[in-house]
Design a protein around this motif. Structure first.
Motif, PDB file in Angstrom:
ATOM      1  N   ARG A 231       0.853  -1.185   0.000  1.00 16.77           N
ATOM      2  CA  ARG A 231       0.000   0.000   0.000  1.00 16.77           C
ATOM      3  C   ARG A 231       0.892   1.240   0.000  1.00 16.77           C
ATOM      4  O   ARG A 231       1.888   1.304   0.744  1.00 16.77           O
ATOM      5  CB  ARG A 231      -0.894   0.012   1.239  1.00 16.77           C
TER       6      ARG A 231
ATOM      7  N   LEU B 224      -7.206   8.476  -4.787  1.00 18.85           N
ATOM      8  CA  LEU B 224      -6.968   7.120  -4.277  1.00 18.85           C
ATOM      9  C   LEU B 224      -5.731   7.086  -3.384  1.00 18.85           C
ATOM     10  O   LEU B 224      -5.733   6.467  -2.306  1.00 18.85           O
ATOM     11  CB  LEU B 224      -6.792   6.142  -5.441  1.00 18.85           C
ATOM     12  N   PHE B 225      -4.687   7.755  -3.829  1.00 20.28           N
ATOM     13  CA  PHE B 225      -3.431   7.817  -3.090  1.00 20.28           C
ATOM     14  C   PHE B 225      -3.651   8.483  -1.732  1.00 20.28           C
ATOM     15  O   PHE B 225      -3.231   7.965  -0.685  1.00 20.28           O
ATOM     16  CB  PHE B 225      -2.407   8.582  -3.932  1.00 20.28           C
TER      17      PHE B 225
ATOM     18  N   THR C 166     -12.384   3.896 -11.607  1.00 25.82           N
ATOM     19  CA  THR C 166     -12.479   3.749 -10.156  1.00 25.82           C
ATOM     20  C   THR C 166     -13.471   4.685  -9.488  1.00 25.82           C
ATOM     21  O   THR C 166     -13.829   4.475  -8.320  1.00 25.82           O
ATOM     22  CB  THR C 166     -11.100   3.998  -9.512  1.00 25.82           C
TER      23      THR C 166
ATOM     24  N   TYR D 139       0.825  -0.653  -4.911  1.00 26.77           N
ATOM     25  CA  TYR D 139       1.840  -0.590  -5.965  1.00 26.77           C
ATOM     26  C   TYR D 139       2.679  -1.864  -5.951  1.00 26.77           C
ATOM     27  O   TYR D 139       2.956  -2.435  -4.883  1.00 26.77           O
ATOM     28  CB  TYR D 139       2.735   0.630  -5.723  1.00 26.77           C
TER      29      TYR D 139
ATOM     30  N   TYR E 272      -0.375  -0.377 -10.560  1.00 23.71           N
ATOM     31  CA  TYR E 272      -1.228   0.121  -9.490  1.00 23.71           C
ATOM     32  C   TYR E 272      -2.427  -0.814  -9.299  1.00 23.71           C
ATOM     33  O   TYR E 272      -3.019  -1.302 -10.271  1.00 23.71           O
ATOM     34  CB  TYR E 272      -1.770   1.509  -9.817  1.00 23.71           C
TER      35      TYR E 272
ATOM     36  N   LEU F  85      -4.577   3.145  -2.611  1.00 21.98           N
ATOM     37  CA  LEU F  85      -3.753   2.820  -3.771  1.00 21.98           C
ATOM     38  C   LEU F  85      -2.593   1.912  -3.364  1.00 21.98           C
ATOM     39  O   LEU F  85      -1.909   2.156  -2.364  1.00 21.98           O
ATOM     40  CB  LEU F  85      -3.211   4.105  -4.391  1.00 21.98           C
TER      41      LEU F  85
ATOM     42  N   TYR G 112      -6.028  -0.989  -6.486  1.00 20.00           N
ATOM     43  CA  TYR G 112      -6.776  -0.083  -5.612  1.00 20.00           C
ATOM     44  C   TYR G 112      -7.916  -0.828  -4.927  1.00 20.00           C
ATOM     45  O   TYR G 112      -8.337  -1.900  -5.366  1.00 20.00           O
ATOM     46  CB  TYR G 112      -7.344   1.102  -6.406  1.00 20.00           C
TER      47      TYR G 112
ATOM     48  N   LEU H  99      -6.341   9.358  -9.515  1.00 17.44           N
ATOM     49  CA  LEU H  99      -5.209   8.651  -8.936  1.00 17.44           C
ATOM     50  C   LEU H  99      -4.792   9.315  -7.626  1.00 17.44           C
ATOM     51  O   LEU H  99      -4.512   8.631  -6.623  1.00 17.44           O
ATOM     52  CB  LEU H  99      -4.047   8.630  -9.934  1.00 17.44           C
TER      53      LEU H  99
END
Length: 627
Positions: free
Chosen positions: A196, A224-225, A217, A232, A255, A230, A257, A221
């Motif tokens: 994460r 989400l981060f 989504t 990775y 990525y 998010l 999520y 982005l």
């Protein structure tokens, strides 16, 4: 010397030679030649540090009960036995990369014993593999020369029934285009890469247009981060490895999520980092997105295999070597390690001979060379963190990657690896707590055990183990060490390897170990099959998985259910340990019933996945790190 002298038992290590499968005349003149070459290598494993010849296995078993250092009835004889081990079990150069490998008189004898034992395990596996290879060649007509993705699923239609009796995991051949299957593999059969992203300390490694991310989504982005949703995964370190001729690979990062509506863990984007460095998302065409997921799987398969060698085999190997040199065979801890580390010294020669040598399995089926695999493994062991002991404790590792107990994002709705491994890890820890408590009445008694402290000093000194405790001063610390050794040898290892190789992580068409066409320079792929392996490479790929599987252990005393249930071990321990073993076996029998009974729910899911994952069934997976 009351069992401390080395009585040598002669043991022949003759090798069984099998007839090769006869090539069958088919339209493409397919034969099992590549697969045969892998079997032959497995049948001829040798210790590269000494000539292979009929050898002798050391008998270090004691005749009486086990005692901690302070309670030994014969301390002088005991210390003489430990000194004799230290003088004859030595550290030699690495084999197949990683840490030091045993040498010296006793070290070589231990290796001979492990090699002889694993040859006994490989003998039926080799025979079964050759039989399945032959059947696959005879049935080549039904694959229709592998012209479609559906043809690749026919590889399992009545084939590989000996080495994979139950076939691939339910759903893997029918639901592989489902994004949820792809993403949930990161939380089940390959859980050691994804992490994460922490909005307080991490950064975004590549960008996705807001409109694209929102379409997929419902969030950008960055949103989400910032919300801790998010995740990775990064395989960019594969970009500069030496490729095998005619085989290709990306060097993906990706990525994932957590969907804010369903709570499902899903894929968002895959970047190739090779050639045109394309970024794919679920918004692309079905063929482009499927190929992107396959490219990721090529990288993931590579990482999973060589990281597992570094993080399990090599960690327990060097820690066990340090224990052999410092702890008496009369010690209950050493007795336990002897059981858990069954065949451990056979693995590195097996990896070198069957996998890494020129022309061996890695050269035959993977994108990169065998020498690259050895280098990659060593780097992960020494520098990337896979070789660290305490940092990779079960919960510690998962928490450090934000997968459990995260303070900066919602919990994962389903985490199958954690769910299954927790049940086993807790049972192991419970056994270890009872076992250690039965020999050590207090932390002070642990701290006063000179052999335990010598083990810690040895591990941090001559053995050059990484992140092993510098001292062992409490019962809890010793329980953690032993629980982790057992975890690495079982749940951590068998999630990635053993039967799991054939049942999911190398199943085709979705999990090729290499691509057979250069990566596209633009989106718009019309036929994904063009990138998949031909039948000779497929047979070699399946042969590797078959040789490392252990279907014959199912329901036997080699399964995890019997981890502590060794007659030699239990007969010399105490009543509390025997009772703890009974409780462990009962718990694992119940958990085995739970795992083996799994099926799809009303939504077509099992543990939140569109496939049924049963790799950690305690009555199926081995108790030791045998492959």
């Amino acid at each position: 010397m009351l069992g401390h002298t080395f009585s040598i038992l002669a043991c022949s290590t003759s090798l069984l030679v099998f007839n090769h499968v006869v090539a069958v005349a088919v339209p493409r003149q397919v034969s099992a030649t590549l697969a045969d070459s892998i079997v032959v290598r497995a049948q001829n494993i040798v210790n590269p540090l000494s000539p292979q010849q009929p050898g002798a296995a050391p008998n270090l078993d004691i005749t009486g009960s086990y005692y901690i250092s302070q309670n030994s009835p014969n301390p002088l004889i005991r210390s003489t036995g430990v000194l004799a081990k230290a003088l004859t079990f030595l550290y030699g150069p690495p084999v197949a990369g990683g840490p030091a490998y045993p040498t010296g008189v006793l070290g070589l004898l231990k290796v001979v014993a492990d090699l002889a034992s694993i040859q006994l395990d490989l003998t039926p596996e080799s025979a079964q593999t050759v039989l399945d290879d032959g059947n696959a060649v005879l049935g080549v007509g039904k694959y229709d020369e592998l012209q479609t993705l559906e043809d690749y699923t026919k590889l399992y239609d009545g084939e590989w029934t000996t080495t994979l009796p139950k076939g691939p995991d339910s759903g893997v051949l029918t639901n592989y285009t489902d994004d949820l299957l792809f993403s949930m593999e990161r939380l089940s059969n390959s859980p050691y890469q994804v992490r994460r992203l922490n909005p307080s300390s991490d950064s975004l490694n590549f960008q996705i247009a807001d409109a694209v991310a929102e379409n997929i989504t419902g969030s950008t982005l960055q949103q989400l981060f910032s919300a801790g949703r998010l995740f990775y995964a990064d395989y960019r370190d594969q970009a500069n490895l030496t490729p095998n001729i005619g085989k290709y690979s990306a060097a993906c990062d990706a990525y994932f999520y957590i969907n804010s509506n369903s709570g499902q863990f899903l894929p968002l984007a895959i970047r190739t980092n090779v050639g045109a460095n394309l970024i794919y998302t679920p918004a692309d065409s079905a063929n482009d997105w499927l190929l992107a997921k396959m490219m990721y799987n090529v990288n993931d398969f590579w990482f999973a295999q060589w990281n597992h060698l570094a993080s399990t085999h090599e960690v327990v190997q060097i820690t066990y070597e340090a224990a052999i040199r410092t702890i008496s065979e009369e010690h209950p801890v050493q007795a336990l390690l002897n059981r858990l580390m069954f065949e451990v010294f056979a693995i590195q020669p097996l990896a070198q001979t069957v996998l890494f040598d020129p022309g061996a399995a890695v050269d035959l089926v993977f994108s990169y060379s065998g020498s690259s695999a050895a280098t990659y493994t060593t780097r992960y062991y020494q520098s990337v963190g896979s070789g660290r002991f305490r940092s990779n404790y079960f919960a510690t590792n998962l928490q450090s990657r934000g997968l459990i107990n995260s303070a900066y994002g919602p919990a994962l709705k389903h985490f199958p690896f954690y769910e299954d491994a927790s049940a086993i890890h807790d049972a192991i820890s419970t056994f270890m707590t009872a076992f250690i408590g039965s020999y050590y009445s207090s932390d002070a008694v642990v701290a006063a055990d000179g052999e335990l402290q010598a083990w810690a000093n040895e591990a941090n000194g001559p053995a050059k183990a990484i992140d092993f405790p510098s001292v062992i001063t409490s019962r809890a610390a010793l329980v953690n060490i032993l629980t982790h050794m057992a975890h690495l040898a079982s749940t951590s290892h068998h999630t990635i390897n053993t039967n799991e190789l054939l049942s999911i992580s190398s199943t085709l068409p979705f999990h090729p170990p290499a691509l057979y066409k250069p990566l596209p320079t633009a989106k718009g792929v019309t036929d994904v099959v063009d990138y998949l392996p031909p039948l000779p490479q497929i047979l070699a790929q399946f042969t590797i998985g078959a040789l490392f599987a252990r279907p014959d252990f199912v329901g036997t005393n080699r399964s995890l259910l019997h981890m502590f249930d060794g007659q030699t071990f239990l007969s010399k321990t105490n009543a509390q340990t025997r009772a703890a073993n009974g409780a462990f076996m009962s718990a694992m029998q119940g958990f085995s019933f739970q795992v083996s009974s799994r099926t799809f729910d009303a939504d077509g899911l099992s543990q939140g996945m569109p496939f049924v994952w049963q790799a950690l069934d305690p009555n199926v997976m081995p108790y030791s790190i045998t492959t």
